[in-house]
Design a protein around this motif. Structure first.
Motif, PDB file in Angstrom:
ATOM      1  N   ARG A   5       0.813  -1.223   0.000  1.00  0.00           N
ATOM      2  CA  ARG A   5       0.000   0.000   0.000  1.00  0.00           C
ATOM      3  C   ARG A   5       0.841   1.266   0.000  1.00  0.00           C
ATOM      4  O   ARG A   5       0.416   2.305  -0.514  1.00  0.00           O
ATOM      5  CB  ARG A   5      -0.920  -0.011   1.214  1.00  0.00           C
ATOM      6  CG  ARG A   5      -1.992  -1.078   1.119  1.00  0.00           C
ATOM      7  CD  ARG A   5      -2.836  -1.158   2.376  1.00  0.00           C
ATOM      8  NE  ARG A   5      -3.768  -2.269   2.284  1.00  0.00           N
ATOM      9  CZ  ARG A   5      -3.992  -3.130   3.268  1.00  0.00           C
ATOM     10  NH1 ARG A   5      -3.388  -2.999   4.434  1.00  0.00           N
ATOM     11  NH2 ARG A   5      -4.839  -4.119   3.093  1.00  0.00           N
ATOM     12  N   ALA A   6       2.045   1.203   0.549  1.00  0.00           N
ATOM     13  CA  ALA A   6       2.887   2.394   0.691  1.00  0.00           C
ATOM     14  C   ALA A   6       3.687   2.727  -0.565  1.00  0.00           C
ATOM     15  O   ALA A   6       4.201   3.828  -0.683  1.00  0.00           O
ATOM     16  CB  ALA A   6       3.844   2.208   1.867  1.00  0.00           C
ATOM     17  N   SER A   7       3.788   1.791  -1.485  1.00  0.00           N
ATOM     18  CA  SER A   7       4.646   1.995  -2.651  1.00  0.00           C
ATOM     19  C   SER A   7       3.835   2.159  -3.934  1.00  0.00           C
ATOM     20  O   SER A   7       2.880   1.421  -4.176  1.00  0.00           O
ATOM     21  CB  SER A   7       5.595   0.803  -2.808  1.00  0.00           C
ATOM     22  OG  SER A   7       6.382   0.949  -3.958  1.00  0.00           O
ATOM     23  N   ALA A   8       4.253   3.104  -4.757  1.00  0.00           N
ATOM     24  CA  ALA A   8       3.608   3.279  -6.056  1.00  0.00           C
ATOM     25  C   ALA A   8       4.000   2.156  -7.012  1.00  0.00           C
ATOM     26  O   ALA A   8       3.271   1.854  -7.950  1.00  0.00           O
ATOM     27  CB  ALA A   8       4.002   4.624  -6.653  1.00  0.00           C
ATOM     28  N   ALA A   9       5.149   1.537  -6.770  1.00  0.00           N
ATOM     29  CA  ALA A   9       5.635   0.424  -7.595  1.00  0.00           C
ATOM     30  C   ALA A   9       6.173  -0.668  -6.668  1.00  0.00           C
ATOM     31  O   ALA A   9       7.384  -0.845  -6.541  1.00  0.00           O
ATOM     32  CB  ALA A   9       6.713   0.895  -8.555  1.00  0.00           C
ATOM     33  N   PRO A  10       5.270  -1.396  -6.000  1.00  0.00           N
ATOM     34  CA  PRO A  10       5.725  -2.383  -5.019  1.00  0.00           C
ATOM     35  C   PRO A  10       6.521  -3.522  -5.659  1.00  0.00           C
ATOM     36  O   PRO A  10       6.209  -3.966  -6.763  1.00  0.00           O
ATOM     37  CB  PRO A  10       4.433  -2.906  -4.395  1.00  0.00           C
ATOM     38  CG  PRO A  10       3.358  -2.593  -5.377  1.00  0.00           C
ATOM     39  CD  PRO A  10       3.819  -1.384  -6.127  1.00  0.00           C
ATOM     40  N   ALA A  11       7.579  -3.936  -4.958  1.00  0.00           N
ATOM     41  CA  ALA A  11       8.418  -5.044  -5.427  1.00  0.00           C
ATOM     42  C   ALA A  11       8.899  -5.826  -4.214  1.00  0.00           C
ATOM     43  O   ALA A  11       9.176  -5.249  -3.166  1.00  0.00           O
ATOM     44  CB  ALA A  11       9.600  -4.516  -6.215  1.00  0.00           C
ATOM     45  N   LEU A  12       8.975  -7.127  -4.372  1.00  0.00           N
ATOM     46  CA  LEU A  12       9.483  -7.993  -3.319  1.00  0.00           C
ATOM     47  C   LEU A  12      10.709  -8.736  -3.825  1.00  0.00           C
ATOM     48  O   LEU A  12      10.667  -9.359  -4.884  1.00  0.00           O
ATOM     49  CB  LEU A  12       8.430  -9.017  -2.895  1.00  0.00           C
ATOM     50  CG  LEU A  12       7.194  -8.483  -2.202  1.00  0.00           C
ATOM     51  CD1 LEU A  12       6.209  -9.624  -1.951  1.00  0.00           C
ATOM     52  CD2 LEU A  12       7.559  -7.814  -0.895  1.00  0.00           C
ATOM     53  N   ASP A  13      11.778  -8.683  -3.050  1.00  0.00           N
ATOM     54  CA  ASP A  13      12.979  -9.441  -3.347  1.00  0.00           C
ATOM     55  C   ASP A  13      12.892 -10.732  -2.538  1.00  0.00           C
ATOM     56  O   ASP A  13      12.934 -10.709  -1.311  1.00  0.00           O
ATOM     57  CB  ASP A  13      14.219  -8.650  -2.955  1.00  0.00           C
ATOM     58  CG  ASP A  13      15.502  -9.395  -3.221  1.00  0.00           C
ATOM     59  OD1 ASP A  13      15.461 -10.586  -3.599  1.00  0.00           O
ATOM     60  OD2 ASP A  13      16.572  -8.795  -3.043  1.00  0.00           O
ATOM     61  N   LEU A  14      12.757 -11.846  -3.218  1.00  0.00           N
ATOM     62  CA  LEU A  14      12.572 -13.144  -2.564  1.00  0.00           C
ATOM     63  C   LEU A  14      13.864 -13.954  -2.508  1.00  0.00           C
ATOM     64  O   LEU A  14      13.835 -15.130  -2.162  1.00  0.00           O
ATOM     65  CB  LEU A  14      11.490 -13.937  -3.307  1.00  0.00           C
ATOM     66  CG  LEU A  14      10.134 -13.251  -3.424  1.00  0.00           C
ATOM     67  CD1 LEU A  14       9.209 -14.061  -4.323  1.00  0.00           C
ATOM     68  CD2 LEU A  14       9.508 -13.044  -2.065  1.00  0.00           C
TER      69      LEU A  14
ATOM     70  N   GLY B 280      14.100 -12.096  -7.830  1.00  0.00           N
ATOM     71  CA  GLY B 280      15.122 -12.912  -7.185  1.00  0.00           C
ATOM     72  C   GLY B 280      14.603 -14.089  -6.389  1.00  0.00           C
ATOM     73  O   GLY B 280      15.039 -14.290  -5.260  1.00  0.00           O
ATOM     74  N   ALA B 281      13.713 -14.861  -6.932  1.00  0.00           N
ATOM     75  CA  ALA B 281      13.164 -15.999  -6.194  1.00  0.00           C
ATOM     76  C   ALA B 281      14.269 -16.971  -5.791  1.00  0.00           C
ATOM     77  O   ALA B 281      15.072 -17.401  -6.612  1.00  0.00           O
ATOM     78  CB  ALA B 281      12.120 -16.720  -7.029  1.00  0.00           C
ATOM     79  N   SER B 282      14.294 -17.283  -4.512  1.00  0.00           N
ATOM     80  CA  SER B 282      15.277 -18.232  -3.987  1.00  0.00           C
ATOM     81  C   SER B 282      14.926 -19.647  -4.429  1.00  0.00           C
ATOM     82  O   SER B 282      13.816 -19.915  -4.904  1.00  0.00           O
ATOM     83  CB  SER B 282      15.286 -18.161  -2.461  1.00  0.00           C
ATOM     84  OG  SER B 282      14.081 -18.719  -1.941  1.00  0.00           O
TER      85      SER B 282
ATOM     86  N   LEU C 281       5.894 -17.941 -10.962  1.00  0.00           N
ATOM     87  CA  LEU C 281       6.099 -16.815 -10.042  1.00  0.00           C
ATOM     88  C   LEU C 281       5.176 -15.640 -10.297  1.00  0.00           C
ATOM     89  O   LEU C 281       5.102 -14.730  -9.492  1.00  0.00           O
ATOM     90  CB  LEU C 281       7.559 -16.360 -10.077  1.00  0.00           C
ATOM     91  CG  LEU C 281       8.534 -17.407  -9.546  1.00  0.00           C
ATOM     92  CD1 LEU C 281       9.958 -16.883  -9.653  1.00  0.00           C
ATOM     93  CD2 LEU C 281       8.215 -17.783  -8.118  1.00  0.00           C
ATOM     94  N   ASP C 282       4.446 -15.667 -11.406  1.00  0.00           N
ATOM     95  CA  ASP C 282       3.451 -14.632 -11.655  1.00  0.00           C
ATOM     96  C   ASP C 282       2.104 -15.021 -11.069  1.00  0.00           C
ATOM     97  O   ASP C 282       1.146 -14.263 -11.168  1.00  0.00           O
ATOM     98  CB  ASP C 282       3.300 -14.373 -13.157  1.00  0.00           C
ATOM     99  CG  ASP C 282       4.534 -13.700 -13.722  1.00  0.00           C
ATOM    100  OD1 ASP C 282       5.136 -12.866 -13.029  1.00  0.00           O
ATOM    101  OD2 ASP C 282       4.895 -14.029 -14.864  1.00  0.00           O
ATOM    102  N   GLY C 283       2.027 -16.212 -10.466  1.00  0.00           N
ATOM    103  CA  GLY C 283       0.783 -16.653  -9.848  1.00  0.00           C
ATOM    104  C   GLY C 283      -0.178 -17.356 -10.778  1.00  0.00           C
ATOM    105  O   GLY C 283      -1.287 -17.677 -10.402  1.00  0.00           O
TER     106      GLY C 283
END
Length: 80
Positions: A18-27, A59-61, A75-77
């Motif tokens: 919610r806080a990011s305009a372009a959310p990203a997760l480094d996995l 970066g999926a582990s 990884l895109d679901g």
């Protein structure tokens, strides 16, 4: 990102999306990942879409890749 930490991780993950305009997760540092972790990612992706954003997964582990392959999800679901 397992069932043992899902309840703890969900609020932080939702806040980050919610806080990011372009959310990203480094996995890349995820050492444990199960179907609860996948559910968290899918919920976060749905929340990002609700906000008109795209959640990037990077970066999926090996743990993440292995669990997704076992569960038949890329990884895109989307179904593999």
């Amino acid at each position: 990102m397992t069932i043992y930490r899902a309840a703890e991780l969900k609020p932080a993950l939702m806040d980050a999306v919610r806080a990011s305009a372009a959310p990203a997760l480094d996995l890349s540092s995820v050492t444990e990942f199960d179907c609860a972790g996948l559910q968290l990612l899918l919920v976060a992706r749905r929340e990002a879409a609700r906000l008109g954003r795209h959640l990037a997964l990077r970066g999926a582990s090996p743990a993440v890749r292995d669990a997704c392959a076992l569960l038949g999800v890329d990884l895109d679901g989307d179904p593999a």
